[in-house]
Each structure stands twice: as structure tokens, then as C-alpha cells.
Scaffold this active site. Structure first.
Site, PDB file in Angstrom:
ATOM      1  N   CYS A 108      47.332  44.041  82.918  1.00 16.78           N
ATOM      2  CA  CYS A 108      46.697  42.709  83.113  1.00 16.78           C
ATOM      3  C   CYS A 108      47.850  41.610  83.103  1.00 16.78           C
ATOM      4  CB  CYS A 108      45.746  42.543  81.866  1.00 16.78           C
ATOM      5  SG  CYS A 108      44.592  43.897  81.838  1.00 16.78           S
ATOM      6  N   HIS A 242      44.648  34.955  80.979  1.00 14.32           N
ATOM      7  CA  HIS A 242      43.988  36.305  81.236  1.00 14.32           C
ATOM      8  C   HIS A 242      42.369  36.542  80.747  1.00 14.32           C
ATOM      9  CE1 HIS A 242      42.896  40.576  82.147  1.00 14.32           C
ATOM     10  NE2 HIS A 242      43.288  40.941  80.903  1.00 14.32           N
ATOM     11  N   ASN A 272      36.723  41.394  83.581  1.00 13.64           N
ATOM     12  CA  ASN A 272      38.366  41.466  83.357  1.00 13.64           C
ATOM     13  C   ASN A 272      38.687  42.388  84.706  1.00 13.64           C
ATOM     14  OD1 ASN A 272      40.890  42.343  82.940  1.00 13.64           O
ATOM     15  ND2 ASN A 272      40.490  43.123  81.039  1.00 13.64           N
TER      16      ASN A 272
END
Ligand code: COA
Length: 315
Positions: A108, A242, A272
Site C-alpha cells: 500500500c 492511504h 482499499n
């Protein structure tokens, strides 16, 4: 360096929480309050590299830079259908790029890691136009029978073109090396010699541990970056964090004592999308005209590894 153009591309299929509840023991009542997610884009007929090429073309157009003038390219990706070559080479061949490319698998925070490597290239004086792409398909990593992981993720691609400028003010990359809280195994080709037992596993996640790591690491990284740049929390115009979980973002914002308007989010209809998350958010905010010249943007990412990183960029 500075960012001269951004672009993003999403799969057409949107899967809502209600769609998931048709085949999983879950509900919008569970997912939305715990994650902030209502729906996510999921690859069906598209190819990840085609989404990435669409994002690249949009970013190049905004930056008024031709594909042939890009002299270095970083592709951030965790999973795609090619083992070799790197996804960056596949994207380059379709986007008309003729420069060297490197694939990074930093999960990520890959966007921040990519940006930090690019900064080093600019400081070495060897590049003029650099492309960063984050292309991710986490929907191919989770088991769609595992309600604790598959509801969290979405697919997508985004790109940014970097040109010369003194706008990258400070950064901090961090690691707490430990694969156990978030990992996936894939089965390797057998050989006549392997005797150990091998198997494949979909994405495995210790949600609570990752949740706590995300908040602690992000706050530490942000503090270090602010100290390095001689800035205070109140100097920052936008925090681009994020998009893992709205509650993670809210907790970080609460600890910093910053108003909601400075923490844009898009998790509600994206989920996500790993390293593409921050870059998709950047492109969406950019195209809405949210940023003005001189604004300070603080990026932060965290995830598998466990890796994290933050960077401060002047718009
Ligand atoms: N629908 C319904 N119930 C669910 C569910 C779902 N989608 N997912 C989990 N549950 C259940 C669990 O089975 C558990 O049931 P039990 O108490 O009967 O065992 C219960 O809900 C609580 O599960 P738990 O995992 O403790 O929930 P949580 O409050 O920690 O929330 C996450 C789970 C995944 C939302 C949260 O931990 C999280 O977001 N972690 C960070 C994950 C992340 O961001 N990863 C990527 C980082 S880059």
C-alpha cells in the site's frame, strides 16, 4: 521535482455492500460503520495494464509531456498476471514509452516509496521527466469467501508525471519487518527436487494488528516529515492518507487535531486499492481543482511488510 500531471482509471464494475451480502454472510450495516466503504470498483473484463495505460495517457496529457520524453518509469504493483516481465514493461509497451522501468512491490505505501526513489533520481541530475504508475488488482488476492478481507478492497490504476522542480520537501520511509500480519502465498512451479510441502493461500490479514500498526506508523512518519521540513501540522493544506479504512483515517486526523476538510477521502466508493489508493485520490482532488500553487500536501501510506512512509510535497 514537482508533479506536472496526474491521471487515473477505474474498472467499470462497481460492487456494493448489498451485492456482497448476496453471497457472503455480511451486510452494509456491518461494513459501512467499520470501514467507511459502500462500494468498490472490481476488474471484470478489463486488463489491469489497460487501466494503467489509460491513467498514464491522462497524466501525460495533463503534464503536456510526450510518452517518448519520459526517461524513467516506476511501476508500483503487488499482483498481476505476468511473472515476467515486470508489469512496468507491459504498460510501457502499450503506452509507447521507451525508457527503463522498475517494478516495486511495497504494498500500500508503494506510491510514497516510488516517489521517494524518483526524488533520488532527480537529485542525481540524470532525469528530466519521470512517470510513476500504481496499478493494483487486490480483488485477485483475497478469497471471495472470506468476509473479513474481500469486502475491504477495490481495483484501479493511477499515474503521476514528475518534472524538474524543488517541490519535494521531505520524506520518511519506515519498516517494522514482519510478513505475518498481512501476506499471501502463491504456489510455485514444482521441480523434480522440491521435497518440502508447498501450497497457495489467499490474502491473510490480522485486521486489528494492521489497524494499530497503520495508525502508529502513520503518525510517527508524519511527525518526522514535519520536523525534517520545519513545518507544523497547521501548515499543511491537505493530508492524503492511504485509503484503507475510514476509521484509520479518522483516528489519524483526530490525533493530529486537524479539521475534516483537510483530509479528503474517497474510500466510500473505492475501498482499499493498495498503492493506487493515494494516487487515485490525488488525481480526483487535482481534477476537482482543489489544489492551488504552493499548497502543502502530506502523503502517507502503510501496509504489508510491514512498511510505511510519508512525504511532503509543495503543489
Ligand atoms: N461482515 C460481517 N461480519 C464480519 C465481517 C464482515 N465483512 N468481517 C468480520 N466480521 C466479524 C468477524 O467474524 C468477527 O465475528 P466474531 O466476533 O463472531 O468472531 C467480528 O466481525 C469482529 O471481527 P474483527 O476482525 O474483530 O472486527 P474489527 O472491528 O477489527 O474490524 C476490520 C475488522 C478488518 C474492518 C479492521 O480490523 C480493519 O480495518 N483493519 C485494518 C485492515 C486494513 O486496513 N488492511 C489493509 C492495510 S493496507
Amino acid at each position: 521535482m514537482k508533479i506536472a500531471g496526474t491521471g487515473s482509471a477505474l474498472p467499470t464494475k462497481q460492487v456494493t455492500n448489498d451485492d456482497l451480502s448476496k453471497f457472503l454472510d455480511t451486510s452494509d450495516e456491518w461494513i459501512f460503520p467499520r470501514t467507511g466503504i459502500k462500494s468498490r470498483h472490481v476488474i471484470s473484463d478489463e486488463n489491469l495494464e489497460d487501466l494503467a495505460v489509460e491513467a498514464v495517457n491522462k497524466a501525460l496529457e495533463m503534464a503536456s509531456v510526450a510518452a517518448c520524453d519520459i526517461d524513467f518509469f516506476i511501476c508500483s504493483n503487488v499482483v498481476n498476471e505476468y511473472i515476467t516481465p515486470g508489469l512496468g514493461c507491459v504498460i510501457a509497451s502499450k503506452a509507447g514509452l521507451a525508457c527503463p522501468s522498475i517494478d516495486i512491490n511495497c504494498g500500500c505505501p508503494g506510491f510514497v516509496y516510488g516517489m521517494d526513489i524518483i526524488d533520488k533520481y532527480f537529485r542525481s541530475g540524470t532525469v528530466k521527466n519521470v512517470l510513476l504508475v500504481a496499478a493494483e488488482e487486490p480483488s485477485r488476492m483475497t478469497a471471495w469467501t472470506d468476509r473479513s478481507t474481500c469486502v475491504l478492497f477495490g481495483d484501479g490504476a493511477a499515474a503521476a508525471v514528475f518534472t524538474e522542480g524543488g517541490n519535494y520537501l521531505a520524506s520518511k520511509l519506515s519498516a517494522r519487518p514482519d510478513p505475518d500480519p498481512l501476506y499471501q502465498y502463491h504456489l510455485m512451479e514444482p521441480t523434480p527436487y522440491v521435497t518440502k510441502e508447498e501450497y497457495s493461500l489467499p490474502l491473510q490479514m490480522k485486521g486489528r494488528e494492521v489497524f494499530k500498526f497503520a495508525i502508529t506508523a502513520c503518525l510517527d512518519d508524519i511527525k518526522t516529515v514535519l520536523d525534517k521540513a520545519g513545518k507544523k501540522v497547521e501548515d499543511i493544506d491537505y493530508f492524503l492518507i492511504h485509503q484503507a479504512n475510514q476509521r484509520i483515517v479518522d483516528s489519524i486526523r483526530g490525533h493530529l487535531g486537524v479539521e475534516e476538510a483537510k483530509f479528503p477521502t474517497n474510500i466510500i466508493d473505492h475501498g482499499n486499492s493498495s498503492s493506487a489508493s493515494c494516487l487515485i485520490l490525488l488525481d480526483e482532488c487535482n481534477r476537482k481543482g482543489m489544489f492551488k500553487r504552493g499548497d502543502l500536501l502530506l502523503f502517507s501510506g502503510f501496509g504489508a511488510g510491514l512498511l510505511s512512509g510519508s512525504a511532503l510535497l509543495e503543489w
